[in-house]
Design an enzyme around this catalytic site. Structure first.
Site, PDB file in Angstrom:
ATOM      1  N   GLU A 304      -7.371  20.040 -20.378  1.00 59.28           N
ATOM      2  CA  GLU A 304      -7.959  19.977 -21.724  1.00 59.28           C
ATOM      3  C   GLU A 304      -8.512  21.369 -22.023  1.00 59.28           C
ATOM      4  O   GLU A 304      -9.366  21.882 -21.288  1.00 59.28           O
ATOM      5  CB  GLU A 304      -9.073  18.936 -21.763  1.00 59.28           C
ATOM      6  CG  GLU A 304      -8.641  17.535 -21.334  1.00 59.28           C
ATOM      7  CD  GLU A 304      -8.069  16.719 -22.482  1.00 59.28           C
ATOM      8  OE1 GLU A 304      -8.140  17.201 -23.637  1.00 59.28           O
ATOM      9  OE2 GLU A 304      -7.556  15.614 -22.237  1.00 59.28           O
ATOM     10  N   GLU A 688      12.512 -13.988   0.347  1.00 58.32           N
ATOM     11  CA  GLU A 688      13.723 -14.400  -0.365  1.00 58.32           C
ATOM     12  C   GLU A 688      14.675 -13.213  -0.326  1.00 58.32           C
ATOM     13  O   GLU A 688      14.399 -12.163  -0.902  1.00 58.32           O
ATOM     14  CB  GLU A 688      13.383 -14.780  -1.804  1.00 58.32           C
ATOM     15  CG  GLU A 688      12.339 -15.877  -1.947  1.00 58.32           C
ATOM     16  CD  GLU A 688      12.935 -17.274  -1.832  1.00 58.32           C
ATOM     17  OE1 GLU A 688      14.190 -17.377  -1.811  1.00 58.32           O
ATOM     18  OE2 GLU A 688      12.171 -18.254  -1.765  1.00 58.32           O
TER      19      GLU A 688
END
Length: 1375
Positions: A304, A688
């Protein structure tokens, strides 16, 4: 011959022409005239630069904005048209907020500066030759064109800041904490703005090493992460694995920027050294710098650069001067750390290989040329490379120096296939049996094949054990298991375990170091098929059916295990396969396991069910951190799982990072993973392995490549956490000893030899070993980032008196002859403490209306002395009459504290110097009834069948369901205590659970207090805990916090509401440390006084913790505040009416009460804001003295054209005069003879009251500066001064009131005179002037009501009066 002197001059001139110029001499012609470069001008400029420097510059576009503007980038590097694989890439991106324009213009300046000075300045030349530089002036050209020069803040609706669609681009990137995130293109790019998507594709396609993101609106260097997992808006650091490196990189820029490193350029915000962690400053979800770090090799820092977002162009040269050196220095950091190439054994480049640095969990990847760059700070590092299909090289130790980068080339080797093509086939029961028996016979030294039972159709449930010295549990060696094919038609797991078994055996015997380490240190159990009967019914190429899913009895085995929420129709009767697995699990001390399924691609962790059995409602275990970690280990190591992509038939499923909580996905009761966790030491997850349940055999090699590494890494996780032995004092292993971790309500038990394993993520923990008949022992241990730590326990036989001497200062009343005290007995015990310890204890019973109802014992150092500056902590019990256990703990703790103070125990003495402890028992009078009916048996589910105090207090406060028969005396007294004592914290001692309940406000603070208790208490296994949810109790805590600003932390001491009296002592032993650590919070925090500049007490001041609902009020007398806070960094706002808000930063340290006094400054206090206006130039004239200053209005706004006149004190004749300029500044000149004298300055301005001020002229200097003249508005009204107007208005007002009163009095008398008369409207034909003579007479006549009844004898006609014309009067009798 030339003289030596002449030759020296000539040589010097030649050298001066050859030496490259310094930065001060560099070409910066682009700075004049200062202006902002609009889009069309930028296109022209970049094209000109490319044409002028064809070997250095190349212009390209990464995409287009919403309005069709090109997103231009200029690439600058020597030989820009060629590929330079060895050069790291750097980028600056500016103006992503279109109205933050300083960075945009600086990048344009930087491009010109690099090109203009290449070959002339050594530093610039080296940078361009060694770095591939990409400069992007504007990511938001549309916003820039819509912004307005000179506007320091964003326009309405953030026009300009956002893109043309009104979207903030720095909130539009994928966020790591987005609950819906995944790594598929649909999530990454779907719905993104064109500017965002273009930049993402640029970053993902180009392996940048370092980057700067240039913003405006502040002056600070902000480093990742910008977002945090806490969800808080600010004030919590969110650190990357490279946190130290990021701080260094940000510091490189800030330390070279004079304004930024001060940290206070844009008050009131302050940043230490000009640096901040993004999330600590304020949280940004979807920020660009986080995306760069998480999705690429790029380390990006946000800078900034200006307080004003779009300052005037004339200021740009100054911004360039301030930022030139920081911009260059930051770019140069691209070349720190290590770099090199990764190749295979043939020298071919290996693309996308991961460079792993030991201890820093953030790999970078190689480019298509095999090159990598890894930024690192100076030091020694162990690095290696990892690539799919390749074996990793040995770890290399490299040293990074400060001077330059270190080169480390790495070679990986293609991994030979140890499995034959025939292995990649489907195995029915017969083939599987043969396969397993062949392995067992081929590798007898490391395998053992057993059956744990039989299926419904009498098939064997085989388990292959693979380890060195198989067949028995070896103390200290952890047990691991994989179970597959629980659903018969989900076959991928079955084949993966068969392949894994063969792979482990072959690799072990061939000398694979990694596999040998696994099998030498771990006992691995592989169960390829839990449901062999179902498999025989399944069919190849079955994508998603349920054919063969259940066992031969048509029961789903993953619904057949006992469930924590009760039996279901599916688990009433356990199947033989279920019983076999349960018995097997309980017979071996398994530590970690996985259940391999198919039909999806995700790692699923417990719990699978929740209380309401509602899909989508997450239900987490106490060990959620461990489960998430091990699920991520498998998912991240799997080639595809971590992408989180759904299956084609379930596109709505979303698994961020490839993991999910079971219940959040879908609920099920009777699942195997939940049963493992709740009934054994085993932590099990469900894997899975693919969408295809029964894929064709030709797909099996791909499944193996996808899962092989993940299967191995998951096994290795069994060695994470804490491991050791529990022995008796004579060295025997204590089987079944309980290992508890503070703050995690899930103990594990030691195996038969006393060995135990406790999986934990890295961190510090208090671990307790306990066993009935032995004294428990607690040790603190730190789990390392990698691997485990060893912790052994030796337990001594239990001796209550020994425990009391060691931990309770031998207060034997706390452990001997325990019973439940009646209310009168309790008060008598507390009163006795006052008698025994008069210096610290004060029993209050009837000294006020509040304590007449609710007696209390106060304990503090120097009882009776002022307590305003001490923390006030209350301990309450019997908030509910059915929970009497807390009352006994309250009494025990009062004895404990008093005794400790008396013997001089330093911790307790310090505690009582800092705090006042209020002990308030017997809140609920129902307890007396409970005790009268007590039969000396446990009452764990005690229900008093009447409204308890906590419930009635809630009703009283909410005014709902009020009992008309109650006057709520005790409730009013309790509320009175809350209001008068203003407790900093209340500890409610309850029972019926071992949970801790806190207010929903400021949870981030009180969760830490709760952990202080939980992490230091010893859980009890004596009474089973039940799931409880007392919503009203939670609401009560919230209500008290919200209404009285008093936090209550409610702790459950035991799962039994009213345990046996013999167990009161055990409860005390289990909870003493937790209560003490909780109360010791009074030694941590911040305190001080709030004053104004004159030292006055600011009694109305309020201190609010930013990002929290917690407020601290200054005391009513000394304006002292007390902030009881856990260790952390806080931002605090101090407010008081009429005074300026003050922003403070506190760093609270454990065990320290910091004294921080606050001085508030009054609004509009007379001062000159430093640096707001430049001083008026003053000529140097020794014969003249000057008075300088400001002319301001009441609100400190400048007053131009104020006439200022100086008079001597003894004359009305002016000496000098002048007029203030547009900024209110003025200079008045006086003869030097007035130096050291006092004069009178008069200030006159239209519309303001003339102001005069005595001023002493400086006697040491000819300038008397900063003379402030504040003028009040001229409030003349109707030509009169305010005072005169108020006086006149007052007189007129009084006159009006008197006149009104006189009229009112006369009206009243007239009404009294006419109250016997009836007034009737005159006929229209009889209207005559009221003042005409003889118009009317008053005639007395009888009056009859509408029923025409004549007056009775008692009625007097004199009492009835009618005002009417005499002509119209006719008696009733005449009608």
């Amino acid at each position: 011959m030339f003289s030596p002197k002449f030759m020296f001059v000539i040589f010097t001139l030649l050298i001066s022409e050859c030496v490259p110029r310094s930065i001060e001499e560099d070409d910066e012609s682009f700075l004049t005239p200062p202006k902002y470069t609009k889009y069309d001008d930028l296109v022209t400029l970049f094209n000109k630069l490319e044409a002028s420097y064809p070997e250095l510059a190349k212009v390209y576009s990464i995409g287009k904005s919403v309005e069709g503007r090109r997103l231009l980038v200029i690439q600058i590097s020597e030989g820009v048209k060629q590929i330079h694989p060895e050069r790291p890439s750097f980028k600056y991106v500016a103006n992503m907020h279109g109205d933050e324009s300083v960075g945009r213009e600086l990048v344009i300046y930087l491009a010109q500066y690099l090109l203009l000075n290449y070959g002339k300045d050594d530093r610039i030349t080296k940078l361009v030759n060694s770095t591939d530089i990409h400069l992007m002036p504007s990511l938001n050209p549309d916003g820039f064109e819509a912004s307005k020069e000179g506007d320091c803040e964003s326009l309405k609706d953030y026009v300009g800041r956002s893109n043309a669609r009104g979207v903030d681009l720095n909130r539009d990137f994928p966020d790591q904490f987005d609950k819906k995130k995944s790594n598929d293109d649909e999530y990454l790019f779907g719905g993104r703005q064109p500017e965002t998507a273009a930049l993402m594709r640029w970053v993902l396609s180009k392996q940048f090493t370092l980057s700067g993101n240039l913003h405006g609106g502040a002056v600070v260097a902000s480093y990742p992460y910008d977002d945090s997992s806490t969800g808080k808006e600010c004030c919590v650091e969110s650190q990357t694995p490279d946190d130290k490196l990021f701080k260094y990189l940000a510091g490189v820029y800030a330390s070279r920027h004079d304004l930024m490193k001060r940290g206070d350029a844009c008050e009131p915000e302050k940043f230490t050294d000009g640096l901040t962690n993004g999330a600590f400053w304020y949280s940004v979800q979807g920020g660009m710098q986080d995306f760069n770090y998480l999705h690429s090799n790029c380390f990006e820092v946000t800078f900034e650069l200006s307080c004003c977002k779009y300052p005037l162009a004339e200021q740009m040269p100054k911004f360039w001067t301030d930022n030139r050196e920081p911009l260059l220095a930051f770019m140069e950091q691209t070349n720190i750390g290590i770099r090199g190439f990764v190749v295979d054994e043939t020298g071919e480049a290996v693309k996308n290989a991961e460079i792993l640095v030991d201890g820093i969990n953030h790999p970078v990847r190689t480019t298509e040329h095999g090159a990598y760059w890894r930024l690192l700070l100076p030091g020694q590092y162990n690095i290696t490379a990892s690539a799919p299909g390749y074996s990793s090289p040995e770890v290399v130790t490299v040293t990074v120096s400060e001077a330059e980068h270190t080169t480390a080339n790495l070679t990986v080797h293609r991994r030979p296939r140890s499995l034959a093509a025939v292995d990649f086939s489907h195995h029915n029961y017969v083939k599987m049996e043969k396969f397993l028996k062949n392995l067992a016979s081929s590798y007898p030294d490391i395998t053992k094949l057993t059956s744990i039972g039989k299926s419904v159709q009498n098939r064997e449930l085989y388990v292959l054990e693979i380890t060195r010295e198989p067949g028995r549990h070896i103390p200290g060696k952890p047990e691991f298991k994989y179970v597959a094919n629980m659903h018969g038609n989900e076959v991928v797991g079955r084949e993966m375990l068969l392949l894994l078994a063969k792979y482990l055996c072959q690799q072990y015997t061939s000398g694979d170091h990694r596999v040998q380490t696994i099998l030498n240190s771990t006992r691995v159990h592989l169960m390829p098929s839990m449901n062999p009967d179902g498999y025989e019914l399944a069919r190849v190429k079955d994508y998603s059916s349920i054919h063969g899913r259940a066992n031969a009895n048509k029961v789903d085995l993953n619904r057949n295990f006992p469930d924590q929420y009760g039996p279901t129709k599916y688990n009433k009767n356990p199947e033989p396969e279920t019983l076999a697995v349960m018995n097997w699990t309980l017979s071996i001390p398994f530590v970690l396991s996985a259940n391999l399924h198919g039909g999806s691609l995700v790692a699923n962790y417990p719990y699978d069910g929740n209380q309401d059995m509602t899909n989508g409602e997450e239900n987490l275990t106490p060990d959620n951190a461990v489960f998430v970690h091990i699920a991520q280990v498998y998912s991240n190591a799997h080639h595809k799982m971590h992408l989180g992509q759904p299956c084609k038939d379930t596109s709505d499923e979303n698994f961020p990072e490839g993991i999910t909580n079971g219940a959040k996905w879908y609920v099920l009761a009777g699942g195997m993973q939940d049963w493992n966790y709740l009934h054994s030491n085993d932590m099990e997850i469900t894997l899975e392995l693919g969408c295809y349940k029964f894929p064709p055999s030709e797909d099996l090699p791909t499944y193996w490549e996808d899962n092989r590494e993940a299967l191995l890494e998951f096994i290795e996780e069994v060695h994470r956490g804490v491991t050791g032995f529990v022995h008796s004092h004579i060295g025997h292993g204590l089987a079944n000893a309980t290992i508890s971790v503070s703050g995690i309500r899930h103990p594990v038990r030691a195996a038969r030899d006393g060995d135990y394993w406790r999986l934990l993520v890295p961190g510090s923990y208090n671990i307790t070993a306990s066993k009935e008949g032995y004294e428990s022992v607690t040790e603190q241990v730190t789990v390392p980032v990698n691997g485990s730590v060893s912790l052994n326990f030796t337990l001594m036989p239990d001796d209550p008196q020994h425990w009391s001497s060691a931990y309770d200062f031998r207060v034997l009343d706390n452990i001997m002859n325990k019973h439940y005290h009646t209310p009168l007995e309790m008060y008598a015990e507390l009163a006795e403490l006052e008698n025994r310890f008069p210096d610290i204890a004060e029993f209050r019973a009837g000294d006020s209306m509040k304590t007449a109802t609710l007696h209390e014992l106060k304990i503090t150092d120097d009882a009776g002395s002022p307590e305003e500056t001490k923390f006030h902590i209350a301990l309450i019990s019997n908030l509910y009459g059915s929970q009497p256990l807390g009352q006994e703990m309250l009494l025990n703790f009062a004895r404990h504290i008093c005794t400790a103070y008396q013997i001089g125990e330093p911790i307790h003495k310090r505690l009582l110097k800092n705090a006042v402890l209020h002990f308030i028992p017997n809140l609920d009078p129902l307890f007396g009834k409970v005790l009268n009916l007590y039969d000396h048996t446990e009452k764990c589910d005690l229900d008093v069948m009447e409204e308890e105090f906590g419930s009635s207090l809630y009703s009283y406060l909410t005014k709902k369901n009020l009992n008309s028969l109650s006057n709520y005396t005790r409730e009013k007294a309790f509320v009175g205590l809350l209001e008068s004592e203003r407790y900093d914290l209340i500890l409610d001692l309850g029972s019926g659970s071992e949970d801790v309940t806190i207010p929903n406000f400021s949870k981030e603070i009180y969760e830490k207090f709760a952990h202080k208790y939980q992490d230091n208490r010893t859980p009890s296994n004596k009474y089973p805990c039940k799931e409880t949810m007392n919503v009203q109790h939670e609401n009560l805590l919230d209500l008290i916090y919200e209404r009285f600003n008093v936090p209550i932390v409610s702790v459950g001491l035991s799962c039994c509401k009213m345990p046996l009296e013999d167990d009161i002592a055990w409860t005390w032993r289990n909870n003493l440390r937790g209560i003490m650590k909780f109360i010791e919070q009074a030694n941590t925090g911040v305190a001080g006084f709030v004053r104004n500049e004159q030292g006055g007490a600011m009694r109305g001041a309020v201190l609010a913790v930013a990002g929290s609902a917690r407020q601290f009020r200054a005391s009513r007398n000394l304006a002292h505040y007390r902030a009881l806070l856990p260790p952390a960094d806080y931002r605090v706002i101090v407010r008081c009416h009429g005074y300026r808000d003050q922003m403070l930063t506190w760093r609270v340290v454990e065990g320290v009460v910091k004294q921080k006094d606050v001085v508030l400054r009054r609004i509009n206090a007379e001062e000159i804001p430093g640096g707001q206006f430049e001083d008026i130039p003053i000529p140097k004239d020794p014969d003249t003295v000057y008075i300088t200053g400001l002319s301001l209005d009441r609100d400190s706004a400048p007053l131009p054209e104020t006439e200022l006149t100086v008079f001597p004190l003894d004359s009305k004749r002016p000496i000098s005069s002048n007029t203030s300029d547009q900024y209110g500044r003025y200079v008045i000149t006086l003869p030097v003879t007035y130096m050291g004298h006092e004069v009178l300055i008069s200030a006159v301005n239209d519309g303001f009251i003339t102001k005069s001020r005595h001023v002493k002229i400086n006697s040491n200097d000819n300038v008397t500066p900063n003379v402030l003249l504040k003028l009040e508005k001229d409030d003349n009204i109707l030509g009169m001064s305010r005072f005169v107007f108020v006086m006149v208005a007052g007189v007129v007002g009084v006159a009006v009131v008197v006149a009104g009163a006189w009229c009112f009095a006369h009206r009243q008398r007239a009404q009294l005179a006419r109250r016997d008369y009836h007034f009737v409207q005159l006929p229209s034909d009889d209207k005559r002037p009221l003042c005409e003579d003889e118009a009317y007479d008053i005639v007395r006549k009888p009056y009859y009501d509408e029923e025409d009844l004549p007056p009775s004898e008692t009625d007097s006609e004199e009492d009835i009066v009618l005002l009417r014309s005499e002509r119209e009067w006719r008696p009733v009798n005449d009608e």
